[in-house]
Scaffold this motif. Sequence first.
Motif, PDB file in Angstrom:
ATOM      1  N   GLY A  13       0.241  32.526   7.012  1.00 19.56           N
ATOM      2  CA  GLY A  13       1.446  32.240   7.783  1.00 19.56           C
ATOM      3  C   GLY A  13       2.594  31.704   6.955  1.00 19.56           C
ATOM      4  N   ALA A  14       2.321  31.254   5.723  1.00 18.13           N
ATOM      5  CA  ALA A  14       3.408  30.827   4.846  1.00 18.13           C
ATOM      6  C   ALA A  14       4.323  31.992   4.479  1.00 18.13           C
ATOM      7  CB  ALA A  14       2.848  30.180   3.584  1.00 18.13           C
ATOM      8  N   THR A  15       3.917  33.206   4.831  1.00 20.92           N
ATOM      9  CA  THR A  15       4.800  34.366   4.700  1.00 20.92           C
ATOM     10  C   THR A  15       6.128  34.110   5.402  1.00 20.92           C
ATOM     11  OG1 THR A  15       2.903  35.868   4.576  1.00 20.92           O
ATOM     12  CG2 THR A  15       5.007  36.826   5.252  1.00 20.92           C
ATOM     13  N   ALA A  16       6.083  33.369   6.509  1.00 24.20           N
ATOM     14  CA  ALA A  16       7.314  33.054   7.249  1.00 24.20           C
ATOM     15  C   ALA A  16       8.278  32.234   6.404  1.00 24.20           C
ATOM     16  CB  ALA A  16       6.972  32.307   8.538  1.00 24.20           C
ATOM     17  N   GLN A  17       7.744  31.383   5.522  1.00 28.18           N
ATOM     18  CA  GLN A  17       8.617  30.574   4.671  1.00 28.18           C
ATOM     19  C   GLN A  17       9.376  31.450   3.683  1.00 28.18           C
ATOM     20  OE1 GLN A  17       6.034  27.612   2.963  1.00 28.18           O
ATOM     21  NE2 GLN A  17       5.515  26.745   4.956  1.00 28.18           N
ATOM     22  N   MET A  18       8.701  32.453   3.131  1.00 26.53           N
ATOM     23  CA  MET A  18       9.383  33.368   2.227  1.00 26.53           C
ATOM     24  C   MET A  18      10.435  34.175   2.969  1.00 26.53           C
ATOM     25  SD  MET A  18       8.005  32.534  -0.564  1.00 26.53           S
ATOM     26  CE  MET A  18       8.823  33.735  -1.605  1.00 26.53           C
ATOM     27  N   ALA A  19      10.134  34.552   4.209  1.00 33.29           N
ATOM     28  CA  ALA A  19      11.105  35.278   5.015  1.00 33.29           C
ATOM     29  C   ALA A  19      12.324  34.412   5.313  1.00 33.29           C
ATOM     30  CB  ALA A  19      10.464  35.746   6.314  1.00 33.29           C
ATOM     31  N   ALA A  20      12.091  33.115   5.504  1.00 34.71           N
ATOM     32  CA  ALA A  20      13.206  32.197   5.751  1.00 34.71           C
ATOM     33  C   ALA A  20      14.122  32.110   4.534  1.00 34.71           C
ATOM     34  CB  ALA A  20      12.682  30.806   6.106  1.00 34.71           C
ATOM     35  N   LEU A  21      13.532  32.130   3.342  1.00 38.12           N
ATOM     36  CA  LEU A  21      14.347  32.100   2.124  1.00 38.12           C
ATOM     37  C   LEU A  21      15.212  33.352   2.034  1.00 38.12           C
ATOM     38  CD1 LEU A  21      11.735  30.807  -0.485  1.00 38.12           C
ATOM     39  CD2 LEU A  21      13.611  29.526   0.537  1.00 38.12           C
ATOM     40  N   LEU A  70       5.685  42.966  13.901  1.00 35.98           N
ATOM     41  CA  LEU A  70       5.515  43.998  12.887  1.00 35.98           C
ATOM     42  C   LEU A  70       4.520  43.595  11.795  1.00 35.98           C
ATOM     43  CD1 LEU A  70       9.230  45.123  12.425  1.00 35.98           C
ATOM     44  CD2 LEU A  70       7.396  46.395  13.561  1.00 35.98           C
ATOM     45  N   ASN A  71       4.255  42.295  11.670  1.00 30.56           N
ATOM     46  CA  ASN A  71       3.372  41.787  10.622  1.00 30.56           C
ATOM     47  C   ASN A  71       2.308  40.865  11.241  1.00 30.56           C
ATOM     48  OD1 ASN A  71       4.926  42.698   8.008  1.00 30.56           O
ATOM     49  ND2 ASN A  71       6.470  41.818   9.361  1.00 30.56           N
ATOM     50  N   PRO A  72       1.490  41.407  12.156  1.00 30.15           N
ATOM     51  CA  PRO A  72       0.602  40.545  12.944  1.00 30.15           C
ATOM     52  C   PRO A  72      -0.517  39.900  12.146  1.00 30.15           C
ATOM     53  CG  PRO A  72       0.097  42.854  13.341  1.00 30.15           C
ATOM     54  CD  PRO A  72       1.355  42.826  12.525  1.00 30.15           C
ATOM     55  N   GLN A  73      -0.909  40.483  11.018  1.00 32.36           N
ATOM     56  CA  GLN A  73      -1.999  39.873  10.263  1.00 32.36           C
ATOM     57  C   GLN A  73      -1.535  38.580   9.602  1.00 32.36           C
ATOM     58  OE1 GLN A  73      -4.099  42.757   7.929  1.00 32.36           O
ATOM     59  NE2 GLN A  73      -5.866  41.439   7.639  1.00 32.36           N
ATOM     60  N   ALA A  74      -0.310  38.562   9.099  1.00 29.23           N
ATOM     61  CA  ALA A  74       0.229  37.348   8.487  1.00 29.23           C
ATOM     62  C   ALA A  74       0.749  36.374   9.530  1.00 29.23           C
ATOM     63  CB  ALA A  74       1.351  37.713   7.517  1.00 29.23           C
ATOM     64  N   LEU A  75       1.308  36.899  10.625  1.00 30.52           N
ATOM     65  CA  LEU A  75       2.065  36.065  11.555  1.00 30.52           C
ATOM     66  C   LEU A  75       1.604  36.262  12.997  1.00 30.52           C
ATOM     67  CD1 LEU A  75       5.548  36.880   9.967  1.00 30.52           C
ATOM     68  CD2 LEU A  75       4.124  34.868   9.516  1.00 30.52           C
ATOM     69  N   PRO A  76       0.334  35.982  13.307  1.00 33.54           N
ATOM     70  CA  PRO A  76      -0.141  36.099  14.690  1.00 33.54           C
ATOM     71  C   PRO A  76       0.472  35.002  15.554  1.00 33.54           C
ATOM     72  CG  PRO A  76      -1.841  35.127  13.300  1.00 33.54           C
ATOM     73  CD  PRO A  76      -0.725  35.516  12.386  1.00 33.54           C
ATOM     74  N   LEU A  77       1.148  35.395  16.606  1.00 31.72           N
ATOM     75  CA  LEU A  77       1.896  34.432  17.413  1.00 31.72           C
ATOM     76  C   LEU A  77       0.966  33.696  18.374  1.00 31.72           C
ATOM     77  CD1 LEU A  77       4.724  33.335  18.026  1.00 31.72           C
ATOM     78  CD2 LEU A  77       4.976  35.172  19.713  1.00 31.72           C
ATOM     79  N   ILE A  78       0.958  32.361  18.266  1.00 30.47           N
ATOM     80  CA  ILE A  78       0.155  31.500  19.147  1.00 30.47           C
ATOM     81  C   ILE A  78       1.004  30.937  20.277  1.00 30.47           C
ATOM     82  CG2 ILE A  78      -1.247  29.387  19.254  1.00 30.47           C
ATOM     83  CD1 ILE A  78      -2.579  31.657  17.719  1.00 30.47           C
ATOM     84  N   GLY A  79       2.255  30.595  19.985  1.00 32.67           N
ATOM     85  CA  GLY A  79       3.123  30.027  21.001  1.00 32.67           C
ATOM     86  C   GLY A  79       4.579  30.103  20.599  1.00 32.67           C
ATOM     87  N   ARG A  80       5.450  30.205  21.609  1.00 32.72           N
ATOM     88  CA  ARG A  80       6.902  30.229  21.394  1.00 32.72           C
ATOM     89  C   ARG A  80       7.549  29.262  22.360  1.00 32.72           C
ATOM     90  NH1 ARG A  80      10.990  35.541  21.587  1.00 32.72           N
ATOM     91  NH2 ARG A  80      12.959  34.355  21.585  1.00 32.72           N
ATOM     92  N   GLY A  81       8.429  28.412  21.868  1.00 31.94           N
ATOM     93  CA  GLY A  81       9.105  27.442  22.705  1.00 31.94           C
ATOM     94  C   GLY A  81      10.387  27.976  23.318  1.00 31.94           C
ATOM     95  N   GLY A 124      -7.426  37.554  10.876  1.00 29.60           N
ATOM     96  CA  GLY A 124      -8.368  38.652  10.785  1.00 29.60           C
ATOM     97  C   GLY A 124      -9.063  38.738   9.439  1.00 29.60           C
ATOM     98  N   GLN A 125      -9.448  39.947   9.056  1.00 27.14           N
ATOM     99  CA  GLN A 125     -10.209  40.129   7.823  1.00 27.14           C
ATOM    100  C   GLN A 125      -9.312  40.002   6.602  1.00 27.14           C
ATOM    101  OE1 GLN A 125     -11.811  44.048   8.413  1.00 27.14           O
ATOM    102  NE2 GLN A 125     -10.069  45.055   7.472  1.00 27.14           N
ATOM    103  N   PRO A 126      -9.898  39.767   5.427  1.00 24.40           N
ATOM    104  CA  PRO A 126      -9.089  39.644   4.205  1.00 24.40           C
ATOM    105  C   PRO A 126      -8.286  40.918   3.934  1.00 24.40           C
ATOM    106  CG  PRO A 126     -11.354  38.929   3.830  1.00 24.40           C
ATOM    107  CD  PRO A 126     -11.338  39.583   5.168  1.00 24.40           C
ATOM    108  N   ILE A 127      -7.180  40.746   3.213  1.00 27.24           N
ATOM    109  CA  ILE A 127      -6.399  41.911   2.809  1.00 27.24           C
ATOM    110  C   ILE A 127      -6.798  42.398   1.420  1.00 27.24           C
ATOM    111  CG2 ILE A 127      -4.468  41.241   4.280  1.00 27.24           C
ATOM    112  CD1 ILE A 127      -3.576  40.966   0.809  1.00 27.24           C
TER     113      ILE A 127
END
Length: 267
Positions: free
Chosen positions: A231-239, A57-68, A191-194
Motif C-alpha cells: 500500500g505504500a505505492t500510494a505514497q509514491m503516487a502522491a509524490l 486499477l491497481n487492486p493488488q497494491a491498493l485494495p480499498l477497505i474504507g473511504r470517508g 493477495g499472492q506475491p507478485i
Amino acid sequence: MTAMPDFDTQSPAAVRAAIRSGAWRGYTNALARGHVQGNLMIVPAAYADDFAEYCRLNPQALPLIGRGEPGSPRIRAIAADLDLRTDVGGYMVFRDGELVDTPRDIAGEWREDLVAFVLGCSFSFEAVLQAHGVRLRHLDEGNVSAMYVTAVQTKPAGPFGGPLVVSMRALRAADAIRAITVSQHFPQFHGQPIHLGAPGLIGIEDLSQSYGGHGLTQLHEDELPVFWACGATAQMAALQARLPLCITHHKAHMVVTDLPVDDRLPA
C-alpha cells in the motif's frame, strides 16, 4: 527502544486509545493481530475520485477497505471511535509532491475538504500466514517487513501513477510455497506475491537499501526474498501527483480497525 505496553495489545480500541494518548509510539505489526490494519491516504476532495479510480486499477497494491466523507476524519464502518487525525501514531505530510513534515497527529492539518482512504495492509495477513504454519523471521526477531520501490509501473488515473512498491519477507522455500497458497485467498490484504527471488528482475538492485530505511533486509542462505504488492505505492503516487496537500501514515504505523481477520481458507 519502545517500552513494554501496559494496555490490552490485542484490543483494537485499546491500541487506538494508547496511540491517541501517546502511550504507544511503536510500530503496529505486533498489535491487534486478529483485526484488519490499513494504509492511510488523505487527499483533497477534488482528487478523491481519481484516487479511487487509481485504487480500482491497481487492486493488488491498493485494495480499498474504507473511504470517508469529505471533511470527516472518521470511517465508522471500520471502527466507530476511530479518529484519523490522532489514532495512527505517525503521519507524512506532502505539499506539492514534497515531504514537509512527519507529525504525531494531524489535527492542525485537517480541512473540511479532505477525504480519507484506508487500504489493505500485509500486516493483516501475517497472522494468517503464521496460523497456517509459515515462519516469519522478521516477527521472530521483533522487526517488520522491508519495503522497496520497483521498476514495475502502476496503471495511472488522473494525476496518480508511478512505480509499484513491494514488501519483502525472507522465507524458506517450503514456507514461500505455503505463503503463496495461503495469501492468494486474501485479496483484501494484497493477495499472492507478485515476485519471488532475483530482486533485480523487478528493479531492486540492493536489498539493504529499503524504502523508508527499515525492516528485515538480510537473507539467510536457505531463504528466498518473497515480494508482495504494498500500500505504500500510494505514497509514491502522491509524490508524482504533486497535490497541494496529501497525508499518509508514517512507516509501519497503520490504521488499526475493528474489522476481524478471518484466517480460514476456502474448503
